[in-house]
Design a protein around this motif. Structure first.
Motif, PDB file in Angstrom:
ATOM      1  N   GLU A 186       0.853  -1.186   0.000  1.00 56.19           N
ATOM      2  CA  GLU A 186       0.000   0.000   0.000  1.00 56.19           C
ATOM      3  C   GLU A 186       0.891   1.239   0.000  1.00 56.19           C
ATOM      4  O   GLU A 186       2.029   1.203   0.471  1.00 56.19           O
ATOM      5  CB  GLU A 186      -0.906   0.045   1.244  1.00 56.19           C
ATOM      6  CG  GLU A 186      -1.896  -1.105   1.341  1.00 56.19           C
ATOM      7  CD  GLU A 186      -3.093  -0.918   0.419  1.00 56.19           C
ATOM      8  OE1 GLU A 186      -3.269   0.192  -0.112  1.00 56.19           O
ATOM      9  OE2 GLU A 186      -3.860  -1.893   0.249  1.00 56.19           O
ATOM     10  N   THR A 187       0.356   2.352  -0.502  1.00 56.84           N
ATOM     11  CA  THR A 187       1.079   3.624  -0.473  1.00 56.84           C
ATOM     12  C   THR A 187       0.207   4.674   0.206  1.00 56.84           C
ATOM     13  O   THR A 187      -0.974   4.810  -0.122  1.00 56.84           O
ATOM     14  CB  THR A 187       1.437   4.098  -1.896  1.00 56.84           C
ATOM     15  OG1 THR A 187       2.303   3.118  -2.484  1.00 56.84           O
ATOM     16  CG2 THR A 187       2.160   5.428  -1.861  1.00 56.84           C
ATOM     17  N   ARG A 188       0.809   5.400   1.160  1.00 58.46           N
ATOM     18  CA  ARG A 188       0.040   6.358   1.951  1.00 58.46           C
ATOM     19  C   ARG A 188       0.136   7.779   1.405  1.00 58.46           C
ATOM     20  O   ARG A 188      -0.820   8.531   1.411  1.00 58.46           O
ATOM     21  CB  ARG A 188       0.501   6.332   3.411  1.00 58.46           C
ATOM     22  CG  ARG A 188      -0.364   7.186   4.316  1.00 58.46           C
ATOM     23  CD  ARG A 188      -0.170   6.848   5.760  1.00 58.46           C
ATOM     24  NE  ARG A 188       1.032   7.421   6.338  1.00 58.46           N
ATOM     25  CZ  ARG A 188       1.167   7.695   7.634  1.00 58.46           C
ATOM     26  NH1 ARG A 188       0.169   7.425   8.451  1.00 58.46           N
ATOM     27  NH2 ARG A 188       2.277   8.187   8.103  1.00 58.46           N
ATOM     28  N   LYS A 189       1.318   8.182   0.951  1.00 60.46           N
ATOM     29  CA  LYS A 189       1.511   9.532   0.449  1.00 60.46           C
ATOM     30  C   LYS A 189       2.408   9.494  -0.778  1.00 60.46           C
ATOM     31  O   LYS A 189       3.305   8.677  -0.867  1.00 60.46           O
ATOM     32  CB  LYS A 189       2.148  10.437   1.512  1.00 60.46           C
ATOM     33  CG  LYS A 189       1.277  10.680   2.726  1.00 60.46           C
ATOM     34  CD  LYS A 189       2.030  11.502   3.764  1.00 60.46           C
ATOM     35  CE  LYS A 189       1.191  11.703   5.013  1.00 60.46           C
ATOM     36  NZ  LYS A 189       1.943  12.387   6.072  1.00 60.46           N
ATOM     37  N   TYR A 439      -5.252   5.684  -2.032  1.00 57.94           N
ATOM     38  CA  TYR A 439      -5.079   5.699  -0.577  1.00 57.94           C
ATOM     39  C   TYR A 439      -6.124   4.809   0.087  1.00 57.94           C
ATOM     40  O   TYR A 439      -7.324   4.945  -0.145  1.00 57.94           O
ATOM     41  CB  TYR A 439      -5.204   7.134  -0.072  1.00 57.94           C
ATOM     42  CG  TYR A 439      -5.141   7.252   1.442  1.00 57.94           C
ATOM     43  CD1 TYR A 439      -3.972   6.934   2.122  1.00 57.94           C
ATOM     44  CD2 TYR A 439      -6.245   7.687   2.170  1.00 57.94           C
ATOM     45  CE1 TYR A 439      -3.907   7.044   3.500  1.00 57.94           C
ATOM     46  CE2 TYR A 439      -6.184   7.794   3.547  1.00 57.94           C
ATOM     47  CZ  TYR A 439      -5.017   7.473   4.210  1.00 57.94           C
ATOM     48  OH  TYR A 439      -4.948   7.585   5.575  1.00 57.94           O
ATOM     49  N   GLU A 441      -7.581   4.115   3.451  1.00 53.32           N
ATOM     50  CA  GLU A 441      -7.662   4.658   4.813  1.00 53.32           C
ATOM     51  C   GLU A 441      -7.832   3.567   5.865  1.00 53.32           C
ATOM     52  O   GLU A 441      -7.211   3.610   6.930  1.00 53.32           O
ATOM     53  CB  GLU A 441      -8.815   5.651   4.900  1.00 53.32           C
ATOM     54  CG  GLU A 441      -8.921   6.338   6.249  1.00 53.32           C
ATOM     55  CD  GLU A 441     -10.039   7.360   6.293  1.00 53.32           C
ATOM     56  OE1 GLU A 441     -10.220   7.993   7.355  1.00 53.32           O
ATOM     57  OE2 GLU A 441     -10.733   7.538   5.268  1.00 53.32           O
ATOM     58  N   TRP A 444      -4.454   1.814   6.698  1.00 55.03           N
ATOM     59  CA  TRP A 444      -3.463   2.585   7.452  1.00 55.03           C
ATOM     60  C   TRP A 444      -3.898   2.896   8.879  1.00 55.03           C
ATOM     61  O   TRP A 444      -3.051   3.204   9.728  1.00 55.03           O
ATOM     62  CB  TRP A 444      -3.151   3.882   6.704  1.00 55.03           C
ATOM     63  CG  TRP A 444      -2.340   3.643   5.475  1.00 55.03           C
ATOM     64  CD1 TRP A 444      -2.759   3.716   4.178  1.00 55.03           C
ATOM     65  CD2 TRP A 444      -0.962   3.266   5.429  1.00 55.03           C
ATOM     66  NE1 TRP A 444      -1.724   3.412   3.320  1.00 55.03           N
ATOM     67  CE2 TRP A 444      -0.613   3.127   4.073  1.00 55.03           C
ATOM     68  CE3 TRP A 444       0.007   3.028   6.396  1.00 55.03           C
ATOM     69  CZ2 TRP A 444       0.662   2.771   3.659  1.00 55.03           C
ATOM     70  CZ3 TRP A 444       1.278   2.674   5.996  1.00 55.03           C
ATOM     71  CH2 TRP A 444       1.601   2.543   4.642  1.00 55.03           C
ATOM     72  N   GLU A 472      -1.607  12.400  -4.623  1.00 53.09           N
ATOM     73  CA  GLU A 472      -2.786  11.558  -4.280  1.00 53.09           C
ATOM     74  C   GLU A 472      -3.813  12.400  -3.535  1.00 53.09           C
ATOM     75  O   GLU A 472      -3.477  13.139  -2.650  1.00 53.09           O
ATOM     76  CB  GLU A 472      -2.339  10.382  -3.391  1.00 53.09           C
ATOM     77  CG  GLU A 472      -1.355   9.457  -4.064  1.00 53.09           C
ATOM     78  CD  GLU A 472      -1.965   8.611  -5.144  1.00 53.09           C
ATOM     79  OE1 GLU A 472      -3.153   8.766  -5.438  1.00 53.09           O
ATOM     80  OE2 GLU A 472      -1.242   7.794  -5.713  1.00 53.09           O
TER      81      GLU A 472
END
Length: 472
Positions: A186-189, A439, A441, A444, A472
């Motif tokens: 996963e990628t958050r930012k 993203y 949510e 995370w 994003e």
């Protein structure tokens, strides 16, 4: 009376298990030195006898998400050279300051013993390398981790990516090139401001494809082409596979040809025993890394990496010779390399690496990795090895270099052969941290991450306001 079918009972059971699994308590605190009140950076914060943990940031602060089933377990806060702090998690005062006291052993007391053992730095490190097959995992395993990849010049942050990653390793005995995998889950930012100063990267990208060009007008380059060039350069210099499968993975890959801490390490390194420290009640050798008779090089194509000398520290457990921590730098040493490093990167340090390991079930697993390297991104007009910084109108030398930092915090260790097999079969295994992802949510919300420092929070907030390339 309402009756439950087997299907509805199963659904309810799954809901209960899921809710229990994801119910978590967030612990926060600050760790500091008992005498100086200075924050302690990179202190370990973890649940005893588990793989759940985090570390403190530059301000000494930490945050740790604890599953409900562990509330009666023990929270441990430890740092090399200090006495550990322990408390039942349910009794921990959230938001409190934790002060660690110094804990140092006597060098003479532990070195002069009856049983024969090496007493020099060189001998101790050689013994530790010899013991790696015993101290590193012998069976395939998975680790879940958090990656923060950031780049900045002397003025501002240029890029930030935060990703959840999975590492698979078949064992120390097998070569990393074909038996170690990394996946970005996963990628958050993903903030990016590098479109304004990547002309040199684009030129190098064209050269790699055999395309020669005298001049490049940024206004005529498509953004999609520039992004492709940026990804190519990042993967070439800062890709996760380079970090894990190459020579920079000092301990894991010490059994490959030409390894920095491998068979002929004493030709380019010397190790001096400094003192004995204590880590969570266990004695550690603290050993200084110094240069040997020759310069150290990584022999990396297209990157000037020859003519450097090593410096740093290595920490080795006294009882079993397991390597706990390595702090390693390659610094320009030859006259040619000093000149090139100054002109190309504005620094004499080309690689700075910190790797710490966690003892779990009698084996040492990666716990935290910090890797920093400079990168030339904008040269104006470049002829041979000379940089003409005045060649472009408005050229600013402070924007010429990027300082790239990758931090990785590992948490869960998965040893079950069936779970390892399932993930290997189901996962496509892509180590590309540069691809944009939506993203998530919910994911995370319960994932342990590295806490940002106050300075980082400010810089990241500023970056998020300015980002333009792909946001994003």
């Amino acid at each position: 009376m309402k009756h439950f079918t087997l299907k509805s009972f199963f659904t309810l059971f799954i809901f209960f298990i899921t809710a229990t699994t994801f119910a978590q308590t967030e612990l926060k605190g600050k760790v500091a030195d008992f005498l100086t009140f200075q924050p302690i950076e990179s202190a370990s914060v973890y649940i005893e006898n588990t793989t759940i943990g985090s570390i403190t940031n530059a301000d000494g602060n930490f945050v740790l998400k604890v599953p409900q089933q562990h509330l009666q377990d023990t929270l441990v806060i430890s740092s090399i050279g200090y006495k550990s702090f322990k408390v039942v998690i349910s009794e921990f005062e959230n938001g409190s300051d934790i002060f660690l006291e110094e804990d140092v052993a006597s060098l003479d007391e532990v070195v002069i013993v009856a049983d024969p053992r090496p007493t020099t730095g060189n001998g101790i490190v050689e013994k530790a390398i010899e013991k790696l097959p015993k101290n590193l995992p012998e069976q395939p395993y998975l680790q879940k981790g958090f990656l923060r990849h950031k780049e900045r010049n002397k003025k501002e942050y240029k890029w930030l990516i935060e990703s959840a990653i999975t590492l698979y390793d078949s064992s120390y005995a097998s070569g990393a090139k074909n038996n170690l995998k990394i996946n970005v889950d996963e990628t958050r930012k993903s903030y990016d401001l590098r479109d304004i100063d990547s002309v040199f990267t684009f030129a190098a990208f064209l050269k790699s494809k055999g395309i020669k060009t005298e001049t490049i007008n940024r206004n005529l380059v498509k953004t999609s082409s520039l992004i492709e060039a940026i990804k190519w350069n990042d993967s070439r210099v800062n890709g996760l596979e380079n970090l894990f499968k190459g020579k920079l993975n000092l301990v894991r890959n010490s059994n490959v040809t030409g390894a920095l801490l491998g068979k002929n390490m004493l030709e380019k390194h010397q190790f001096e025993l400094d003192t004995i420290l204590v880590d969570n009640g266990r004695k550690l050798y603290k050993i200084k890394i110094e240069k040997g008779a020759d310069f150290v090089g990584l022999n990396t194509p297209n990157i000037y990496n020859e003519g450097f000398e090593p410096k740093g520290w290595i920490y080795i457990y006294y009882d079993n010779y397991a390597i706990k921590k390595v702090e390693y730098e390659l610094v320009a040493a030859s006259d040619v390399q000093k000149k090139r490093s100054k002109s190309l990167f504005d620094t004499q340090t080309i690689h700075k690496l910190v790797m710490t390991y966690k003892d779990y079930d009698g084996k040492m697993y990666p716990n935290y990795i910090y890797y920093e390297t400079p990168k030339l991104v904008n040269t104006g007009d470049r002829s041979s090895d000379r940089i003409k910084t005045e060649a472009e109108p408005g050229f600013d030398k402070d924007e010429q270099y990027y300082y790239t930092i990758q931090e990785i915090l590992f948490s869960d260790i998965i040893q079950d052969p069936e779970l390892v097999k399932q993930e290997l079969e189901q996962n496509d295994w892509s180590a590309d941290i540069f691809s944009s992802k939506p993203y998530n949510e919910a994911f995370w919300k319960n994932y342990n991450v590295l806490l940002e420092s106050k300075e980082e929070e400010k810089l990241i907030l500023d970056l998020s306001k300015r980002a333009t390339l792909f946001r994003e």
